[in-house]
Design an enzyme around this catalytic site. Structure first.
Site, PDB file in Angstrom:
ATOM      1  N   ASP A  72       4.119 -11.169  -5.638  1.00 19.60           N
ATOM      2  CA  ASP A  72       4.156 -10.341  -4.438  1.00 19.60           C
ATOM      3  C   ASP A  72       5.532  -9.705  -4.376  1.00 19.60           C
ATOM      4  O   ASP A  72       6.427 -10.065  -5.141  1.00 19.60           O
ATOM      5  CB  ASP A  72       3.903 -11.196  -3.179  1.00 19.60           C
ATOM      6  CG  ASP A  72       3.396 -10.370  -2.005  1.00 19.60           C
ATOM      7  OD1 ASP A  72       3.708  -9.167  -1.946  1.00 19.60           O
ATOM      8  OD2 ASP A  72       2.706 -10.926  -1.148  1.00 19.60           O
ATOM      9  N   ILE A  73       5.699  -8.784  -3.461  1.00 23.31           N
ATOM     10  CA  ILE A  73       7.039  -8.256  -3.224  1.00 23.31           C
ATOM     11  C   ILE A  73       7.646  -8.929  -1.993  1.00 23.31           C
ATOM     12  O   ILE A  73       8.755  -8.621  -1.600  1.00 23.31           O
ATOM     13  CB  ILE A  73       7.036  -6.730  -3.028  1.00 23.31           C
ATOM     14  CG1 ILE A  73       6.143  -6.337  -1.861  1.00 23.31           C
ATOM     15  CG2 ILE A  73       6.640  -6.022  -4.295  1.00 23.31           C
ATOM     16  CD1 ILE A  73       6.330  -4.903  -1.408  1.00 23.31           C
ATOM     17  N   ASP A  90       6.306  -5.631  -8.275  1.00 22.72           N
ATOM     18  CA  ASP A  90       5.953  -4.452  -7.485  1.00 22.72           C
ATOM     19  C   ASP A  90       4.925  -3.656  -8.300  1.00 22.72           C
ATOM     20  O   ASP A  90       5.207  -3.293  -9.447  1.00 22.72           O
ATOM     21  CB  ASP A  90       7.238  -3.640  -7.256  1.00 22.72           C
ATOM     22  CG  ASP A  90       6.998  -2.415  -6.374  1.00 22.72           C
ATOM     23  OD1 ASP A  90       5.835  -1.990  -6.225  1.00 22.72           O
ATOM     24  OD2 ASP A  90       7.997  -1.885  -5.855  1.00 22.72           O
ATOM     25  N   TYR A 179      -7.544   4.686   2.900  1.00 20.95           N
ATOM     26  CA  TYR A 179      -7.901   3.376   2.321  1.00 20.95           C
ATOM     27  C   TYR A 179      -9.249   3.473   1.602  1.00 20.95           C
ATOM     28  O   TYR A 179      -9.388   3.086   0.438  1.00 20.95           O
ATOM     29  CB  TYR A 179      -7.966   2.363   3.466  1.00 20.95           C
ATOM     30  CG  TYR A 179      -8.426   0.971   3.089  1.00 20.95           C
ATOM     31  CD1 TYR A 179      -7.704   0.178   2.205  1.00 20.95           C
ATOM     32  CD2 TYR A 179      -9.578   0.429   3.663  1.00 20.95           C
ATOM     33  CE1 TYR A 179      -8.114  -1.108   1.894  1.00 20.95           C
ATOM     34  CE2 TYR A 179      -9.990  -0.854   3.381  1.00 20.95           C
ATOM     35  CZ  TYR A 179      -9.260  -1.622   2.484  1.00 20.95           C
ATOM     36  OH  TYR A 179      -9.673  -2.896   2.187  1.00 20.95           O
ATOM     37  N   LYS A 183     -10.186   3.333  -2.422  1.00 19.27           N
ATOM     38  CA  LYS A 183     -11.084   2.298  -2.959  1.00 19.27           C
ATOM     39  C   LYS A 183     -12.225   2.923  -3.764  1.00 19.27           C
ATOM     40  O   LYS A 183     -12.615   2.394  -4.798  1.00 19.27           O
ATOM     41  CB  LYS A 183     -11.621   1.431  -1.818  1.00 19.27           C
ATOM     42  CG  LYS A 183     -10.567   0.511  -1.205  1.00 19.27           C
ATOM     43  CD  LYS A 183     -10.073  -0.511  -2.222  1.00 19.27           C
ATOM     44  CE  LYS A 183      -9.068  -1.478  -1.620  1.00 19.27           C
ATOM     45  NZ  LYS A 183      -8.614  -2.506  -2.578  1.00 19.27           N
TER      46      LYS A 183
HETATM   47  N1  LIG Z   1      -8.816  -8.767   4.231  1.00 16.42           N
HETATM   48  C1  LIG Z   1     -10.009  -8.185   4.223  1.00 16.42           C
HETATM   49  O1  LIG Z   1     -10.785  -8.283   5.176  1.00 16.42           O
HETATM   50  C2  LIG Z   1     -10.428  -7.374   3.033  1.00 16.42           C
HETATM   51  C3  LIG Z   1     -11.717  -6.833   3.005  1.00 16.42           C
HETATM   52  C4  LIG Z   1     -12.097  -6.052   1.918  1.00 16.42           C
HETATM   53  C5  LIG Z   1     -11.230  -5.863   0.857  1.00 16.42           C
HETATM   54  N2  LIG Z   1     -10.002  -6.411   0.915  1.00 16.42           N
HETATM   55  C6  LIG Z   1      -9.103  -6.142  -0.184  1.00 16.42           C
HETATM   56  O2  LIG Z   1      -8.464  -7.322  -0.586  1.00 16.42           O
HETATM   57  C7  LIG Z   1      -7.148  -7.020  -0.970  1.00 16.42           C
HETATM   58  C8  LIG Z   1      -6.229  -7.897  -0.199  1.00 16.42           C
HETATM   59  O3  LIG Z   1      -6.375  -7.647   1.197  1.00 16.42           O
HETATM   60  P1  LIG Z   1      -5.491  -8.458   2.270  1.00 16.42           P
HETATM   61  O4  LIG Z   1      -6.292  -8.593   3.489  1.00 16.42           O
HETATM   62  O5  LIG Z   1      -4.923  -9.675   1.668  1.00 16.42           O
HETATM   63  O6  LIG Z   1      -4.339  -7.406   2.547  1.00 16.42           O
HETATM   64  P2  LIG Z   1      -2.875  -7.687   3.120  1.00 16.42           P
HETATM   65  O7  LIG Z   1      -2.408  -6.453   3.774  1.00 16.42           O
HETATM   66  O8  LIG Z   1      -2.911  -8.950   3.851  1.00 16.42           O
HETATM   67  O9  LIG Z   1      -1.991  -7.957   1.824  1.00 16.42           O
HETATM   68  C9  LIG Z   1      -1.575  -6.889   1.009  1.00 16.42           C
HETATM   69  C10 LIG Z   1      -0.545  -7.364   0.082  1.00 16.42           C
HETATM   70  O10 LIG Z   1      -0.155  -6.296  -0.760  1.00 16.42           O
HETATM   71  C11 LIG Z   1       1.166  -6.453  -0.964  1.00 16.42           C
HETATM   72  N3  LIG Z   1       1.798  -5.222  -1.427  1.00 16.42           N
HETATM   73  C12 LIG Z   1       2.027  -4.093  -0.721  1.00 16.42           C
HETATM   74  N4  LIG Z   1       2.682  -3.210  -1.486  1.00 16.42           N
HETATM   75  C13 LIG Z   1       2.876  -3.775  -2.711  1.00 16.42           C
HETATM   76  C14 LIG Z   1       3.508  -3.360  -3.925  1.00 16.42           C
HETATM   77  N5  LIG Z   1       4.107  -2.160  -4.038  1.00 16.42           N
HETATM   78  N6  LIG Z   1       3.515  -4.214  -4.974  1.00 16.42           N
HETATM   79  C15 LIG Z   1       2.946  -5.423  -4.864  1.00 16.42           C
HETATM   80  N7  LIG Z   1       2.353  -5.856  -3.746  1.00 16.42           N
HETATM   81  C16 LIG Z   1       2.311  -5.050  -2.686  1.00 16.42           C
HETATM   82  C17 LIG Z   1       1.715  -6.922   0.384  1.00 16.42           C
HETATM   83  O11 LIG Z   1       2.959  -7.558   0.244  1.00 16.42           O
HETATM   84  C18 LIG Z   1       0.646  -7.865   0.837  1.00 16.42           C
HETATM   85  O12 LIG Z   1       0.901  -9.192   0.461  1.00 16.42           O
HETATM   86  C19 LIG Z   1      -6.933  -5.535  -0.710  1.00 16.42           C
HETATM   87  O13 LIG Z   1      -7.090  -4.816  -1.895  1.00 16.42           O
HETATM   88  C20 LIG Z   1      -8.017  -5.187   0.246  1.00 16.42           C
HETATM   89  O14 LIG Z   1      -8.422  -3.867   0.120  1.00 16.42           O
HETATM   90  C21 LIG Z   1      -9.572  -7.156   1.976  1.00 16.42           C
HETATM   91  C1  LIG Z   2     -12.650  -4.393   5.777  1.00 17.81           C
HETATM   92  C2  LIG Z   2     -11.367  -4.486   5.046  1.00 17.81           C
HETATM   93  O1  LIG Z   2     -11.295  -3.704   3.941  1.00 17.81           O
HETATM   94  C3  LIG Z   2     -10.107  -4.653   5.820  1.00 17.81           C
HETATM   95  N1  LIG Z   2     -10.167  -5.921   6.475  1.00 17.81           N
HETATM   96  C4  LIG Z   2      -9.854  -3.575   6.851  1.00 17.81           C
HETATM   97  O2  LIG Z   2     -10.273  -3.744   7.958  1.00 17.81           O
HETATM   98  O3  LIG Z   2      -9.234  -2.596   6.540  1.00 17.81           O
END
Ligand SMILES: NC(=O)c1ccc[n+]([C@@H]2O[C@H](COP(=O)([O-])OP(=O)(O)OC[C@H]3O[C@@H](n4cnc5c(N)ncnc54)[C@H](O)[C@@H]3O)[C@@H](O)[C@H]2O)c1
Ligand SMILES: C[C@@H](O)[C@H](N)C(=O)O
Length: 359
Positions: A72-73, A90, A179, A183
């Protein structure tokens, strides 16, 4: 063997070795933190993200601590840092990513880093950079190093012109957020590189993921995590969506299991490279009713936020995941009752361990 899971906005995992050959998974999360997470992330600079952390810890149990590298960063909390390999990475730094992959003999890459829907709308340029440029870096490296690559997609990859109830795997996708656009781009690029060059690209469209360890990350589904914390602290949750806003949701452990099962599935079983996965769909009012079975005093008020309400109204209310069920045996374990009971237990334990009062 190492598995690397970069944190695509959530997770970054690198894996040493190829799971299919060795049974080892190394993960790393490449998380880059947006410089301006402003109103969504400000109070949790060091909190682990649900998906990432849980996935990593569980993957390490399954594949061996040294075989999963998290990245992570952001500085990880102590229990994550001491749980196994963790590196700064990163997703925008191509040379450094390449060095990590080569030096650690990475074979699987899980790319979670991304800016989520609502925070992406607040900073489109940064979302474009992390979600698209970062993804291109990861795709190039996966191709160059013959990695198996997992990238999560989302219900947000659909838009108002997509069928909403249910949304099938293959249909019109015209999302109205940066977003969602990023995707869909990821789905298409990964599939293109698979068909043209044989990249082992795998992608699941996750519903809103619910976990006790996931702080609000700037998503539209964040309320479904926050409501549990509010229920056990103040007893009052103010929801930024209308009470009847139905969205697909999933417990983190189902999300993690789906990801691992999908990554382990033999190629010959996959008729698609991008699958929907589903578990349940609920509205804020329905989840509040279920919580009230345990905490009758919970009060929920509604103050819809126009940005997040518009986003939610453009997303599917239900997912059709019949292809995932047929091809590689996907089946969720958590429905709304199990999810609510588990979340209340976990949030209560967390608050107690942190010395916080529980209502
Ligand atoms: N949480 C959900 O409900 C959900 C649903 C569908 C898909 N997703 C996907 O799952 C993945 C994770 O989602 P999440 O909820 O953990 O998001 P989050 O926002 O909690 O975490 C994102 C992470 O990306 C990191 N990040 C940002 N910029 C960066 C960079 N330049 N280099 C490296 N890391 C970097 C951040 O530090 C953070 O830890 C995403 O791709 C998201 O699209 C999440
Ligand atoms: C649905 C999912 O991709 C994320 N939890 C958002 O709401 O953006």
């Amino acid at each position: 063997m190492r598995l690397c899971v970069p944190n695509a906005a959530v997770l970054g995992l690198f894996c040493r070795g190829c799971l299919s050959r060795t049974g080892n998974w190394t993960s790393r999360s490449f998380n880059s933190l947006p410089r301006k997470m402003s109103r969504w992330n400000s109070e949790e600079p060091c909190s682990p993200h649900l998906n990432v952390i849980l996935s990593l810890l569980m993957s390490r149990k399954q594949y061996g601590t040294e075989n999963v590298i998290l990245s992570d960063i952001k500085k990880p909390p102590p229990h994550v840092f001491t749980s196994g390999p963790f590196v700064y990475a990163d997703v925008l730094d191509y040379k450094h990513l390449r060095e990590l992959i080569v030096n650690n003999r990475i074979t699987w890459l899980v790319h979670y880093s991304a800016l989520l829907s609502a925070v992406g709308e607040a900073n489109v340029a940064l979302a474009r950079k992390i979600n698209i440029t970062g993804l291109h870096n990861v795709l190039d490296l996966a191709l160059e190093n013959c990695l198996r690559l997992f990238v999560p997609s989302t219900i947000g990859a659909f838009g108002p012109s997509s069928p909403r109830d249910p949304a099938p795997d293959l249909c019109v996708q015209r999302p109205r957020t940066i977003y969602g656009v990023s995707k869909v781009h990821g789905e298409l690029m990964g599939e293109y590189l698979h068909h043209k060059y044989g990249l082992d690209f795998r992608c699941l469209r996750y519903p809103g993921v619910i976990s006790v360890n996931t702080p609000p990350g700037g998503g539209t589904t964040d309320y479904a995590v926050q409501i549990f914390h509010d229920a056990l602290s103040t007893g009052h949750h103010e929801c930024y969506l209308r009470p009847d806003t139905r969205l697909p949701m999933m417990h983190i452990s189902d999300c993690h299991r789906a990801t691992v099962e999908f990554m382990q599935a033999p190629e010959c079983q996959l008729s698609l490279r991008t699958y929907n996965i589903a578990a349940m769909s609920f509205t804020p009012e329905e989840v509040a009713q279920e919580i009230r079975k345990h905490l009758p005093h919970l009060k929920v008020t509604y103050n819809p936020d126009s940005i997040r309400q518009t986003i939610a109204d453009s997303w599917p209310v239900r997912f059709d995941d019949s292809n995932a069920r047929r091809d590689w045996g996907w089946a969720p374990a958590f429905g709304i009752e199990e999810l609510v009971a588990d979340m209340l237990r976990s949030v209560r334990d967390k608050r107690t361990n942190e010395g916080l009062p529980v209502s």
